[in-house]
Design a protein around this motif. Sequence first.
Motif, PDB file in Angstrom:
ATOM      1  N   LEU A 319     -12.433  25.894  58.303  1.00  0.00           N
ATOM      2  CA  LEU A 319     -11.694  27.089  58.733  1.00  0.00           C
ATOM      3  C   LEU A 319     -10.290  26.782  59.242  1.00  0.00           C
ATOM      4  CD1 LEU A 319     -13.979  29.074  58.220  1.00  0.00           C
ATOM      5  CD2 LEU A 319     -13.738  29.911  60.544  1.00  0.00           C
ATOM      6  N   PRO A 320     -10.080  25.805  60.136  1.00  0.00           N
ATOM      7  CA  PRO A 320      -8.703  25.540  60.607  1.00  0.00           C
ATOM      8  C   PRO A 320      -7.768  25.141  59.466  1.00  0.00           C
ATOM      9  CG  PRO A 320     -10.309  24.503  62.060  1.00  0.00           C
ATOM     10  CD  PRO A 320     -11.067  24.973  60.863  1.00  0.00           C
ATOM     11  N   ASN A 321      -8.253  24.317  58.517  1.00  0.00           N
ATOM     12  CA  ASN A 321      -7.410  23.935  57.381  1.00  0.00           C
ATOM     13  C   ASN A 321      -7.072  25.146  56.522  1.00  0.00           C
ATOM     14  OD1 ASN A 321      -8.478  21.596  58.501  1.00  0.00           O
ATOM     15  ND2 ASN A 321      -8.499  20.502  56.567  1.00  0.00           N
ATOM     16  N   GLN A 322      -8.070  26.023  56.303  1.00  0.00           N
ATOM     17  CA  GLN A 322      -7.833  27.207  55.493  1.00  0.00           C
ATOM     18  C   GLN A 322      -6.799  28.121  56.140  1.00  0.00           C
ATOM     19  OE1 GLN A 322      -9.748  28.343  52.317  1.00  0.00           O
ATOM     20  NE2 GLN A 322      -7.673  29.134  52.437  1.00  0.00           N
ATOM     21  N   ILE A 323      -6.863  28.283  57.450  1.00  0.00           N
ATOM     22  CA  ILE A 323      -5.901  29.135  58.163  1.00  0.00           C
ATOM     23  C   ILE A 323      -4.499  28.532  58.072  1.00  0.00           C
ATOM     24  CG2 ILE A 323      -5.243  29.994  60.448  1.00  0.00           C
ATOM     25  CD1 ILE A 323      -8.227  30.201  61.103  1.00  0.00           C
ATOM     26  N   PHE A 324      -4.385  27.212  58.239  1.00  0.00           N
ATOM     27  CA  PHE A 324      -3.075  26.568  58.151  1.00  0.00           C
ATOM     28  C   PHE A 324      -2.469  26.761  56.765  1.00  0.00           C
ATOM     29  CE2 PHE A 324      -0.739  22.786  56.732  1.00  0.00           C
ATOM     30  CZ  PHE A 324       0.329  22.789  57.630  1.00  0.00           C
TER      31      PHE A 324
END
Length: 602
Positions: A319-324
């Motif tokens: 999730l954090p990578n996808q948001i970035f």
Amino acid sequence: MNGKRTKDWELYEAGKQYNNKLKPNYYDTVDANIAFFQGDQWRNLEVEDMPQPVFNIIKRVIQFFVASLTSSKTKIHFEPLLYADDNPTPEMEAESEGAELTNAMVNNLLEKFKMDFKIKDALYDAAITGDACAHFYFDTSKKPYGGAYSDIEGEIEMELVDGSNVFFGNANNSRVDIQPYIIIAGRDMVKNLQEEAKRYKQSTDEGEIKSDYSYLEQSGDSGKIEVEADDYGKALYIIVYRKKKVTRTKKDEEGNPILDENNHPITEEVTTVHASKSVENAYIYQDIDTGLTEYPIAWLNWEKQKNQYHGRAICTGILPNQIFINRMFAMVMYHLMMTSFPKAVYNSDYIDVWDNMIGSAIPIKGLGGEVNIGNIAGYLEPANMSPQITNAIDMAMQYTKETLGISDAALGNIDPKNTSATIAVQKSSAIPLEIPKKNLYEWVEDIGKILLDMMGTYYGVRPIVMERDGQKTIEQFDFSTLKDMWLHVRADVGESSYWSEIASVQTLDNLLNQGHLDILDYLERVPEEYIPQKQELIANIEQRMQQQAMMQQQQAEMQEMQQQQAQEQQQMAEQRMQDDRAIDVALQNKKLDIEAMKAAKK
């Protein structure tokens, strides 16, 4: 309506409190993971006048993992205990026969469950939410075999339950067999729950079971939206399974009590699973002895976590990578929208209004001499975007795939010229999936144990379609004897791989071209999806081959007959020639005799 909650409902509330105490909040994590997988990746993010692009890496990764783990065919094998004695006893033969018949029945159940599709759905649930649950129950209203046997009732049914609707009594351990109780929650139509309560004679007041809005803990945003209409309301129910020790009388094969030397019934203490079903303020049925020795629940974690029964999903870590990635792409798009088209700048002392129409003239006033046109009008040069931004996006996507063990070869983003190298790369990239694969095998074996327990408890004497030596027959088997047998459960889950199928087909093609296989051997081994209506094609080829064999046999018989006729004709001709020669010799001899007689008379 009684406002007092049932005792079982207090356990359900305690389970919800446990999930809410997890860091991060369990329900929020599940909802976010489901939304991101579905493409809703800008939820709860405040953006104004900015594009909201979605480059759904999460979905691509999970689809690849599920496809890699999904088996082409799933089987559950039951094997009897192997004895060292070379002379099998009747008990050993009975166990072998029971294992064979049980395998046939379980295969029928897996086909009825559409197990291959159930495994795909379970893996999607586990990859997205962390957990997957298979719940089994015996439906007495079902008629097996299409109602052909009127005296046989009930079928084993399977359903997948969201992990957010499963609550363990010992939430710090993911093992099912050691739990003091397990709760299965769900929502059903109020009318169905009221009718079920009437069947169990648990409640005569329909007012105790009413529609509610207790759906905030259901998985996903769609689980919190229901049709609100009179007579079609839904209510939240829970099923609580507990293991209890009960004392039973031992019985023989005919069902009669076994007596001791004093003619007293012999009893034994066994542990069975008891079930209770209720809504918040009323029981539908309570403390029913199911007769099962195993919980009818198979629990699957994608990745086990320390000291809790919930697993960790793939989505949670990505999730954090996808948001970035989405945010960086959004800023790049916004920069292009703001700066891609240059702005015109002009001197208002000379030009009143700027006209940007094609071919139109722009009047200029007050020029007192030669003035450079560049000092009157021009375009602002847009600011250049740093190439580090696009490099960071590429690196984020690349490193995300690499840390998950996904390569371009595994995703099919290369030209498959070197098949052997592709297979080697694919096998090495599948190593990170070994742990979820082992969890899947364990889940399937747990399902086999549950089915064995339920068949021995509920089925009794039932017919089974068996295939022996190519012939299908119907045999009767008393499944209650499984309670006294020990059968080893083994899961056979075959990995399906696109590249391995290509390699297999290429090998079959080479064997066919080199003459080591005939066409029927080739068709029987090639995968179904490569040749439409393969079985019909095999049947047609076999029919043509039989016709050709018959024609060849008829031709051989005709040739043999013609040869025999020719031989007979030749023999007849030779016989006639011999007869003619004999007649000639006889005539010649007679002529000589006549001449001799004439000479003698002279």
